[in-house]
Every structure is written in structure tokens, then in C-alpha cells.
Design an enzyme around this catalytic site. Structure first.
Site, PDB file in Angstrom:
ATOM      1  CB  THR A  13      -0.945  -0.209   0.671  1.00 53.35           C
ATOM      2  OG1 THR A  13      -0.389   0.496   2.628  1.00 53.35           O
ATOM      3  CG2 THR A  13      -1.684  -1.476   1.659  1.00 53.35           C
ATOM      4  CB  CYS A  14       0.166   5.012  -0.201  1.00 53.56           C
ATOM      5  SG  CYS A  14      -1.164   4.891   1.236  1.00 53.56           S
ATOM      6  N   GLY A  20      -4.847  10.101 -11.929  1.00 54.83           N
ATOM      7  CA  GLY A  20      -5.231   8.819 -11.860  1.00 54.83           C
ATOM      8  C   GLY A  20      -6.198   7.902 -11.595  1.00 54.83           C
TER       9      GLY A  20
END
Length: 508
Positions: free
Chosen positions: A49-50, A192
Site C-alpha cells: 500500500t502507500c 490517476g
């Protein structure tokens, strides 16, 4: 069960390291394949994940597994093993289960209680299933983690303790004002079209932005997202544009949210300065703002570029990018914000140097980490921790009980074969038995065997489900001289029957 997880997150590593260690989708697939090819691992899954990168595996050796998984993470992230090792954490067996369940409930998130992690866990499981790297253990583990996370959100008020990273980021940009009041009438640009960007677009649309522009490398995905937003009933005018139009759209935007999978910067400080109509940075600085062709292909730019950015900021105000971001929400005192930027990508999409551009305000993963450190935790967090504790115990007991079941089945099969053999021998000695007599004798012998086996098999299942009970299966095989290959065959047959009975078993 020999579950091992090796990883790093915002709790163990600085954002600069997480940025450089970030894995693209293709890199995750290659990591999974290489992990399965490694000798200690039988199954593998990656949760990326980020703010976390974690590699889960079913291993047969702990120390060899830790060494192999750490080496593979370093190789595929591009960060040297010696540099990466101080930031890695390791969890094994029940502690690994506890960690994933805590992650699923949002207890380990940057914003405690956020629910988006459930979708990311689901994606991680689906990716492992598609690549055939997830077997029974990881399928059971990740599916149970999803159930535990949903239970935590439905049975407690953990949602009150936190929110999605998107909402938290927008609240930081709003600087204390309600997000709806701050966003009303604004023009928003979302760069995005993945899960995080889609969530950001939907949140902005609900918050009341006037116009919503979606830009994505694959324009078709941007158009689909714009259509979904248009059909959602919000008043925001949603449209899609190609990435080539981002510079033009930037001049009209009031707020920009970026979260792409790009390995280089999407918005340079030079581009942002031009968009807000300000002077471009001095020539001595300009070269450090736009990444070279070589830098654009690295994970988040190279270390030299970030050091140059930091040096520029430190010379300008005597503080680094993180401090500049945190102070006054990223905008110098007295500055009027004309462009608000939210960077949720890892590695970053937006140059940290935009902090120094008049009229620009940036909130990124690093500043969100600093802001969330002081966020209060709700009382419901303790309730979620209790749920996690109970679920870990139940999962461990179920796994240990399942481990001994094939041995018990093999034992009862052997007993049935003994009964059948003895009855065949009796038939040879007493061929004149009537069918009724033969049936009665057979039933009597079976009852005797069942009664003799009942208490030991029930008790061994109970003992095996307790911590440290894994050895009871071996003891049972030794005492009754059971063939290990027969036990393995029972286990395989049971697994195949489960899949045939439930076609959705193992799917995210």
C-alpha cells in the site's frame, strides 16, 4: 502452520525509505514468483500500500525464511539489504496472524480505523490467487482477515477513530474548516484512476466541488471513472482528459489529488510554478526540480535529487521538506493558497519543493504521518483489539485442529480396513452364517472399534487445537504406525472435496 511475514511500514521506516522501496504491480508479481521459487517458501502473498510493503509466506524454516524473504524484498525494491534491514519487522505464526488481523481492522494504519485497507487486502489475495502463489494457509488467512476487519467495523465504533487517508488529507488541506465548505464550488483535478484516486474523486464529488477532471495514463479508465461519477447523482461536472493535458488543467484547478503508480515525479515544482502564474525558480535550482530521464525511471527519483531539494529548502528557511509541510499546513504564514495539492502516492507524485512556491499548499504522505501521530484514538480501539485477540486464538485453534484431522481420518480408515479384513476371515471360517447373523456381528465389531477410538480421537483434537498441540498428530501416527503417505493422501482428497463443494472457495 509456519506463517512468516517480513515487511516495513510507516511505523518502522521513514517515508523516504518507503518511497524508494515501493513496488509496482509488475514488481509485486515477480516478487511472488521468486518467493515461491525459493526453497523455504510454499505459499506467498504481497500486501503493498502507500505506507506498507509486506511479504507473507508459508515457510518450513524460520531463520532461512527470514533471510530469504528479506533478501527478496531488498532485490525487488532496489534498496540495498544492509540499508533496508534496520527498518524491517518480522512476525511468525500467531504473531503474524495477529499483525494481519490488526492491519485489516485499521489498527496499524496511518489513520487509525480507516477502512480502505480491506480493499487492499482483497486485492493482495486476488493477485496471489491469479498467480497461483496462495495455497490453503494464505487463502484461509486473508479471507479470515477480511471477515475480522468487517466485524470490527460493524460491531464497534472504530470508524469514529479514523477515516480514509483521502478524507484525512482533505481535512488537512481544509485547515480546520469543514471539507464540504472548503471544497464547495472548487475545480478539482484528480491524477490517476486506481482505487485511491477513485476514492478521492468520489469524496470530492460528494463534498461539493463544481468540476472534477480525471487524468490517467490509460484514458479509457479515466472516462469510465468520470461516467461513474456522473451517474452517481452528484452535482459535480466530471470529465476525463489524457495525461498530456494535465499542464493545461493545472492552470484552472483549485485542488489537485494525485495517486499514480509512476516511478518518477508526475508534477515538478517548475510545472506547478508555471501553472499558478508565479516566476520559475532560479536557474541554479531549476535543474533539481525536474528529474532527468535517468531519474524518472527510478523509484521516486534518486537520493541526490532529494538531497538537493532538501538543501534548497534548508537554505531558504533553515528547515527540511517535512517541517515546511507541517508548519501551517504546508503554506507559509500569511500566504493565500490558490492551489491545494494532495499527494497520496508512494513514491511521491508531486515534487516536495512545491512547498516554497507562493500560493501553493501541499499535503503528502510524510505530512499526513506527522499529523496523524497526534490524532486521538477512540475508546472503541480497545474493543477492536479484543476482537483481534479472540479471532487470532480461534484461527490458530482451527488451523491446528485441521492439521490433525487427516491423521484421525487415516486412523479410522485403518480401523475400518481391519474390521473388513476380520469379517472376511470370519466368513471363511463360518461360511454357513445367515445374512442377518453376519450383519449383526459386523455391526457389533464396528461399535466396539468406534467406542475404543471415540474418546482418544475427540481428546486428541481438543489437545491439538491448543497452543503447542502440533505434536499430537505425529504422536498419533507413531502410536498406530500410520503411513505418512496415506495421511497426506487424505489431506489432499479433503482439500479437493472442499473446493468441489464450494466453487467460490479461495476467491477474494
Amino acid at each position: 502452520m509456519s506463517l512468516l511475514v517480513v515487511g516495513l511500514s510507516h511505523r518502522s521506516a521513514p517515508v523516504s525509505v518507503l518511497e524508494r522501496a515501493a513496488l509496482s504491480v509488475d514488481a509485486q508479481a515477480k516478487l511472488l514468483q521468486d518467493t515461491l521459487a525459493a526453497e523455504p517458501a510454499a505459499e506467498a502473498a504481497v500486501l503493498a500500500t502507500c505506507n506498507r510493503i509486506e511479504l507473507y509466506a508459508d515457510v518450513d524454516k524460520f531463520h532461512a525464511g527470514v533471510a530469504e524473504l528479506s533478501t527478496l524484498l531488498a532485490q525487488h525494491s532496489g534498496v540495498g539489504l544492509e540499508e533496508l534491514t534496520p527498518y524491517l519487522y518480522v512476525h511468525y505464526e500467531d504473531r503474524a496472524v495477529h499483525h494481519l488481523f490488526s492491519v485489516a481492522c485499521g489498527l496499524d494504519s496511518m489513520v487509525v480505523g480507516e477502512g480502505q485497507i480491506l480493499g487492499q487486502i482483497k486485492d493482495a489475495l486476488a493477485r496471489s490467487q491469479e498467480l497461483h502463489t496462495a495455497g490453503k494457509l494464505l487463502n484461509d488467512l486473508f479471507q479470515q482477515a477480511l471477515r475480522v476487519g468487517k466485524r470490527a467495523h460493524s460491531e464497534t465504533g472504530i470508524d469514529r477513530a479514523g477515516q480514509s487517508l483521502v478524507t484525512f488529507g482533505l481535512e488537512q488541506l481544509a485547515a480546520g474548516a469543514p471539507v464540504e465548505a472548503w471544497a464547495e464550488g472548487k475545480r478539482a483535478l484528480v491524477i490517476g484512476a486506481g482505487s485511491m484516486s477513485s476514492l478521492a474523486a468520489a469524496t470530492l464529488a460528494r463534498a461539493g466541488v463544481r468540476e472534477l477532471v480525471i487524468a490517467n495514463r490509460t484514458e479509457e479508465r479515466a472516462r469510465r471513472l468520470a461516467e461513474i461519477l456522473t451517474d452517481s447523482g452528484t452535482e459535480a461536472l466530471a470529465r476525463a482528459v489524457p495525461m498530456a493535458d494535465v499542464a493545461d488543467e493545472l492552470t484552472r484547478a483549485d485542488v489537485v489529488v494525485s495517486c499514480t503508480g509512476a516511478t518518477g515525479l508526475v508534477l515538478t515544482a517548475e510545472a506547478v510554478a508555471a501553472a499558478v502564474g508565479r516566476a520559475t525558480p532560479p536557474p541554479a535550482v531549476r535543474d533539481t526540480l525536474a528529474p532527468s530521464a535517468d531519474q524518472a525511471g527510478t523509484t521516486g527519483g534518486d537520493a541526490t535529487g532529494f538531497e538537493q531539494h532538501a538543501a534548497w529548502l534548508e537554505n531558504a528557511r533553515g528547515e527540511g521538506p517535512a517541517q515546511a509541510a507541517a508548519r501551517d499546513g504546508g503554506a507559509p504564514e500569511g500566504r493565500t493558497t490558490s492551489l491545494a495539492l494532495l499527494d497520496l502516492a508512494m513514491p511521491r507524485d508531486i515534487d516536495a519543493a512545491v512547498h516554497r512556491i507562493d500560493g501553493v499548499r501541499l499535503v503528502d504522505i510524510e505530512s499526513l504521518a506527522e499529523a496523524s501521530a497526534d490524532a486521538p484514538m477512540a475508546d472503541d480501539v480497545e474493543k477492536v483489539r479484543s476482537i483481534v485477540h479472540d479471532e487470532v486464538a480461534a484461527f490458530g485453534a482451527a488451523q491446528r485442529a485441521a492439521h490433525i484431522t487427516p491423521t484421525v481420518v487415516a486412523l479410522r480408515t485403518m480401523a475400518a480396513d481391519v474390521v473388513a479384513g476380520e469379517m472376511a476371515r470370519l466368513e471363511g471360517r463360518l461360511p454357513g452364517l445367515e445374512d442377518k447373523q453376519r450383519a449383526e456381528i459386523t455391526q457389533t465389531v464396528r461399535r466396539v472399534v468406534d467406542k475404543l477410538l471415540h474418546a482418544p480421537t475427540v481428546r486428541v483434537k481438543q489437545l491439538a487445537s491448543e497452543p503447542g498441540g502440533a505434536g499430537y498428530a505425529d504422536a498419533l501416527r507413531t502410536l498406530f504406525d500410520l503411513d505418512p503417505q496415506t495421511v497426506a493422501a487424505v489431506s489432499r482428497a479433503d482439500h479437493m472435496n472442499n473446493e468441489n463443494d464450494d466453487p467460490n472457495r479461495g476467491r477474494a
